[in-house]
Every structure is written in C-alpha cells, then in structure tokens.
Enzyme design. Structure first.
Site, PDB file in Angstrom:
ATOM      1  N   CYS A 117       0.820  -1.224   0.000  1.00 54.60           N
ATOM      2  CA  CYS A 117       0.000   0.000   0.000  1.00 54.60           C
ATOM      3  C   CYS A 117       0.854   1.273   0.000  1.00 54.60           C
ATOM      4  CB  CYS A 117      -0.934  -0.009   1.193  1.00 54.60           C
ATOM      5  SG  CYS A 117      -1.895  -1.522   1.291  1.00 54.60           S
ATOM      6  N   HIS A 242      -3.087   6.705   2.425  1.00 55.99           N
ATOM      7  CA  HIS A 242      -3.632   5.396   2.115  1.00 55.99           C
ATOM      8  C   HIS A 242      -4.774   5.144   3.102  1.00 55.99           C
ATOM      9  CE1 HIS A 242      -4.196   1.342   1.097  1.00 55.99           C
ATOM     10  NE2 HIS A 242      -3.873   0.909   2.307  1.00 55.99           N
ATOM     11  N   ASN A 272     -10.213  -0.890   0.627  1.00 59.12           N
ATOM     12  CA  ASN A 272      -8.756  -0.729   0.581  1.00 59.12           C
ATOM     13  C   ASN A 272      -8.264  -1.211  -0.784  1.00 59.12           C
ATOM     14  OD1 ASN A 272      -5.993  -0.980   0.822  1.00 59.12           O
ATOM     15  ND2 ASN A 272      -6.034  -2.121   2.746  1.00 59.12           N
TER      16      ASN A 272
HETATM   17  N1  COA Z   1     -18.296  -8.916  10.878  1.00 59.74           N
HETATM   18  C1  COA Z   1     -18.859  -9.089  12.075  1.00 59.74           C
HETATM   19  N2  COA Z   1     -18.175  -9.373  13.176  1.00 59.74           N
HETATM   20  C2  COA Z   1     -16.850  -9.488  13.076  1.00 59.74           C
HETATM   21  C3  COA Z   1     -16.173  -9.324  11.853  1.00 59.74           C
HETATM   22  C4  COA Z   1     -16.964  -9.038  10.725  1.00 59.74           C
HETATM   23  N3  COA Z   1     -16.429  -8.871   9.498  1.00 59.74           N
HETATM   24  N4  COA Z   1     -14.863  -9.486  12.041  1.00 59.74           N
HETATM   25  C5  COA Z   1     -14.700  -9.750  13.333  1.00 59.74           C
HETATM   26  N5  COA Z   1     -15.914  -9.759  13.971  1.00 59.74           N
HETATM   27  C6  COA Z   1     -16.181  -9.974  15.380  1.00 59.74           C
HETATM   28  C7  COA Z   1     -15.101 -10.805  16.054  1.00 59.74           C
HETATM   29  O1  COA Z   1     -15.400 -12.182  15.952  1.00 59.74           O
HETATM   30  C8  COA Z   1     -15.163 -10.301  17.455  1.00 59.74           C
HETATM   31  O2  COA Z   1     -16.259 -10.873  18.116  1.00 59.74           O
HETATM   32  P1  COA Z   1     -16.153 -11.283  19.681  1.00 59.74           P
HETATM   33  O3  COA Z   1     -15.893 -10.001  20.395  1.00 59.74           O
HETATM   34  O4  COA Z   1     -17.502 -11.895  19.948  1.00 59.74           O
HETATM   35  O5  COA Z   1     -15.005 -12.237  19.731  1.00 59.74           O
HETATM   36  C9  COA Z   1     -15.481  -8.813  17.294  1.00 59.74           C
HETATM   37  O6  COA Z   1     -16.128  -8.691  16.015  1.00 59.74           O
HETATM   38  C10 COA Z   1     -14.259  -7.930  17.304  1.00 59.74           C
HETATM   39  O7  COA Z   1     -13.275  -8.536  16.455  1.00 59.74           O
HETATM   40  P2  COA Z   1     -11.872  -7.889  16.234  1.00 59.74           P
HETATM   41  O8  COA Z   1     -11.036  -8.817  15.416  1.00 59.74           O
HETATM   42  O9  COA Z   1     -11.367  -7.408  17.549  1.00 59.74           O
HETATM   43  O10 COA Z   1     -12.277  -6.623  15.339  1.00 59.74           O
HETATM   44  P3  COA Z   1     -11.430  -5.355  15.028  1.00 59.74           P
HETATM   45  O11 COA Z   1     -12.072  -4.186  15.652  1.00 59.74           O
HETATM   46  O12 COA Z   1      -9.964  -5.570  15.253  1.00 59.74           O
HETATM   47  O13 COA Z   1     -11.679  -5.204  13.473  1.00 59.74           O
HETATM   48  C11 COA Z   1     -10.475  -5.411  11.417  1.00 59.74           C
HETATM   49  C12 COA Z   1     -11.146  -6.167  12.576  1.00 59.74           C
HETATM   50  C13 COA Z   1      -9.899  -6.407  10.438  1.00 59.74           C
HETATM   51  C14 COA Z   1     -11.538  -4.565  10.732  1.00 59.74           C
HETATM   52  C15 COA Z   1      -9.374  -4.474  12.028  1.00 59.74           C
HETATM   53  O14 COA Z   1      -8.533  -5.229  12.874  1.00 59.74           O
HETATM   54  C16 COA Z   1      -8.536  -3.799  10.977  1.00 59.74           C
HETATM   55  O15 COA Z   1      -9.031  -3.061  10.138  1.00 59.74           O
HETATM   56  N6  COA Z   1      -7.209  -3.982  11.056  1.00 59.74           N
HETATM   57  C17 COA Z   1      -6.301  -3.333  10.124  1.00 59.74           C
HETATM   58  C18 COA Z   1      -6.347  -4.046   8.815  1.00 59.74           C
HETATM   59  C19 COA Z   1      -5.655  -3.250   7.718  1.00 59.74           C
HETATM   60  O16 COA Z   1      -5.596  -2.072   7.798  1.00 59.74           O
HETATM   61  N7  COA Z   1      -5.145  -3.965   6.713  1.00 59.74           N
HETATM   62  C20 COA Z   1      -4.536  -3.348   5.577  1.00 59.74           C
HETATM   63  C21 COA Z   1      -3.318  -2.572   5.915  1.00 59.74           C
HETATM   64  S1  COA Z   1      -2.786  -1.643   4.560  1.00 59.74           S
END
Ligand code: COA
Length: 316
Positions: A117, A242, A272
């Site tokens: 990215c 980004h 993204n």
């Molecule tokens: N839909 C619904 N629920 C979801 C879910 C989805 N797509 N993904 C995860 N959950 C649930 C999990 O199971 C968890 O449930 P629980 O509390 O009952 O265990 C809860 O939501 C929180 O999950 P978590 O993994 O802590 O979510 P998060 O807030 O970290 O969000 C991402 C997940 C992937 C959106 C986030 O971590 C993210 O954006 N990270 C950066 C990724 C990124 O930028 N990548 C590219 C870099 S260039």
C-alpha cells in the site's frame, strides 16, 4: 529526454491524474451471503460501504493512465518511463508495467514497484530520482485487482479489499515552483507475517497487529517528512493518506494533530485498494477543487512489509 544527462536540480509537477474502477460492485450486504457479518458492523469498524471487483491490473492501469495523459495534454511520445505500483500483478513474471506501456503505445522503460500500500509513494520518490537524471515526464501508476488474492468468505480480511487504479503524469519542473519538499521511505521486515499472501494464496492478516503497526508507521513517517521539509503540521494544507480502515486514520490523526476535514477519503466507496488508493484520492481531490497552487499536500502510504512512505509536495 536525455538519459545521459548529469544530475540537475529540478522540481516535480503533477500535470495530469486519472483513475479507473471496474464496474462490478460488491456491497457490504452482498458479503452477508458468504460470511457472518453485517453492513452496520463493517461500516462502524472500518468505514467501508462497498468495493469494486473484476478487471485486470494492466487493464485498469491503462485506463487510468490514458485519462491522466489526456488531462496532461501529452501523447505516447512524451512519456519517458512507466512506474507501476502493484501488489496484485497480472503475472508473477513479467511485471505488469510493460503490458501497460504496450497498450498505451509507449516506447520507454517500464517496471513494477512492489511495496504494497506504500507503493505509489515509493514510485513517486523513484520518479523524482529519474527526473533529476534528465528525464522529463514519467507515468506513476497504482493499480490493483485484490479480488484475486482476497477470500470473500473470510470476515477477517474479505470485508476490506477491492480493485481500482490511479495514475499521475509527473513532469520535471526546472523552476521548482512545484516540488517534493520532504519525503521518507521505510520498511520493517520483522512484520512480514502480519499481512502476506503465498503464491497462489489469499491474503492472511493479523488485523489487530496491522492496525497497531500502521498507526505507529504513519506517525513516524509524517514526523520524518515534516522534519526534512522544515515544516510543521500547520504548513500542511491537505493530507492524502492510504486508507485501510478509517479508525486507523482517526487514531493516527489524534497523535499527529491532523483533522479529518483536511483529509481526502474514498474508502467508503472503494474499500482498501492498496497501491491505487492514493492516486485515486488525488484524482478525487482535484475533481473537488481541493488543491490550489502553492498548497502543501502530504501523500502518506503504509502497508504490508511493513512498509511506509510519505512525500510532502508543494503544488505548482
Ligand atoms: N463482521 C462481524 N463481526 C466481526 C467481523 C466481521 N467482518 N470481524 C470480526 N468480527 C467480530 C469478532 O469475531 C469479534 O467478536 P467477539 O468479540 O464476539 O469475539 C469482534 O467482532 C471484534 O473482532 P476484532 O477482530 O477485535 O475486530 P477489530 O475491531 O480488530 O476489526 C479489522 C477487525 C480487520 C476490521 C481491524 O482489525 C482492521 O481493520 N485492522 C487493520 C487491517 C488493515 O488495515 N489492513 C490493511 C493494511 S494496509
């Protein structure tokens, strides 16, 4: 162009920008058919509403670059080099840039930059080096078909990624009215395995760790670029970052002091798009008349690697 020319002081001006999105849209509601998620959760946790899928990386790149060249008022004979940032090339070998140069009718060098990215900002700094060595005009493109390496049944990754392309014609500016006044590139290979794809695989991600490292990288690279320019955040008129998750930007902006009002965002309608996001945002900013002559625009990339790159540009 004179490839033998000595290094001469010159600025850098962006004279035309274009973007391309494949027509097919995958909404958050569409994703509920293949994974346990909801539109409300994805919007609240990421800021994404939909993403585009389909097309090829070379095809989208060619479409965006043709628009950029038309807006710049330049023809195939005016381009000295193609630099294509992509993390989803058409083939492992060869690079995708030669096919783009062919389809645009160019007769010049062409190569890919693989810095995920951060790729388009890396490409911009590479282009500046070639301009200093005597080239006049370079296409810097970011193009992605991330749908080919995304598992849309995996709710940890499938909600984030989409396809698109953005391109800019950059030109030497001998008077240096326009220029990159500060820049930074960096990488930390200790974090290779928080976001990666094997050959023939799909993206694997430790979302929480990527989030943490992204915020750190954004803060660090912004500080370094502003220090090189001898400027502060008050000198920055517009930020073109980004975008992977709007909460990453909110967390970083809280530490740096930037405002969302001075930030260009397209994440809601594109997801993204890795190396394509920043040039597509630049296109949006120009469409919306958000950039005036003399403004300082900060391009800010971060992503897999981890890599990061930023460039502060004085607009011509
Ligand atoms: N839909 C619904 N629920 C979801 C879910 C989805 N797509 N993904 C995860 N959950 C649930 C999990 O199971 C968890 O449930 P629980 O509390 O009952 O265990 C809860 O939501 C929180 O999950 P978590 O993994 O802590 O979510 P998060 O807030 O970290 O969000 C991402 C997940 C992937 C959106 C986030 O971590 C993210 O954006 N990270 C950066 C990724 C990124 O930028 N990548 C590219 C870099 S260039």
């Amino acid at each position: 162009m004179n490839a033998q020319a000595p290094i001469i002081p010159t600025g850098l001006r962006i004279i035309g920008v274009g973007s391309a999105l494949p027509p097919k849209i995958l909404t958050n509601d569409d994703l509920t058919a293949t994974m346990d998620t909801s539109d409300a959760w994805i919007r609240e946790r990421t800021g994404i509403g939909q993403r585009h899928i389909g097309g090829t990386t070379s095809g989208l790149a060619t479409e965006a670059a043709a628009i950029a060249m038309e807006r710049a008022g330049v023809g195939p004979g005016d381009i000295d080099l193609v630099i294509l940032a992509t993390t989803s090339p058409d083939y492992i070998c060869p690079g995708t840039a030669p096919a783009v140069a062919r389809d645009l009718g160019l007769d010049c060098g062409a190569f890919d930059v693989s810095a995920a990215c951060s790729g388009w900002v890396y490409g911009l700094t590479v282009a500046r080096g070639y301009l200093l060595q005597g080239m006049e005009r370079i296409l810097v493109i970011g193009s992605e078909t991330l749908d080919r390496i995304t598992d849309y049944t995996d709710r940890g990754t499938g909600i984030l990624f989409g396809n698109g392309a953005g391109a800019a014609v950059v030109q030497a500016d001998p008077g240096a009215t326009a220029d990159i006044v500060g820049w930074d590139t960096g990488a930390d290979g200790n974090y290779v395995h928080i976001l990666y794809s094997e050959h023939d695989g799909v993206l694997q991600m430790d979302g929480k760790e990527v989030f943490r490292q992204a915020v750190k990288a954004i803060v660090r690279t912004t500080e370094r670029t502003l220090a090189m320019a001898g400027m502060t955040i008050d000198d920055v008129d517009l930020v073109i970052p980004h975008q992977a998750n709007v909460r990453i930007l909110e967390a970083a902006w809280k530490k740096i002091g930037f405002s969302m009002d001075d930030t260009i965002q397209i994440l809601e309608r594109t997801g993204n798009t890795s190396g394509a996001t920043i040039p597509m945002c630049l296109d949006q900013a120009l469409d919306d008349d958000r950039i005036a002559a003399g403004d300082h625009v900060l391009f800010l990339g971060f992503g897999a690697g981890m890599t990061w790159a930023s460039a502060l540009m004085r607009w011509g």
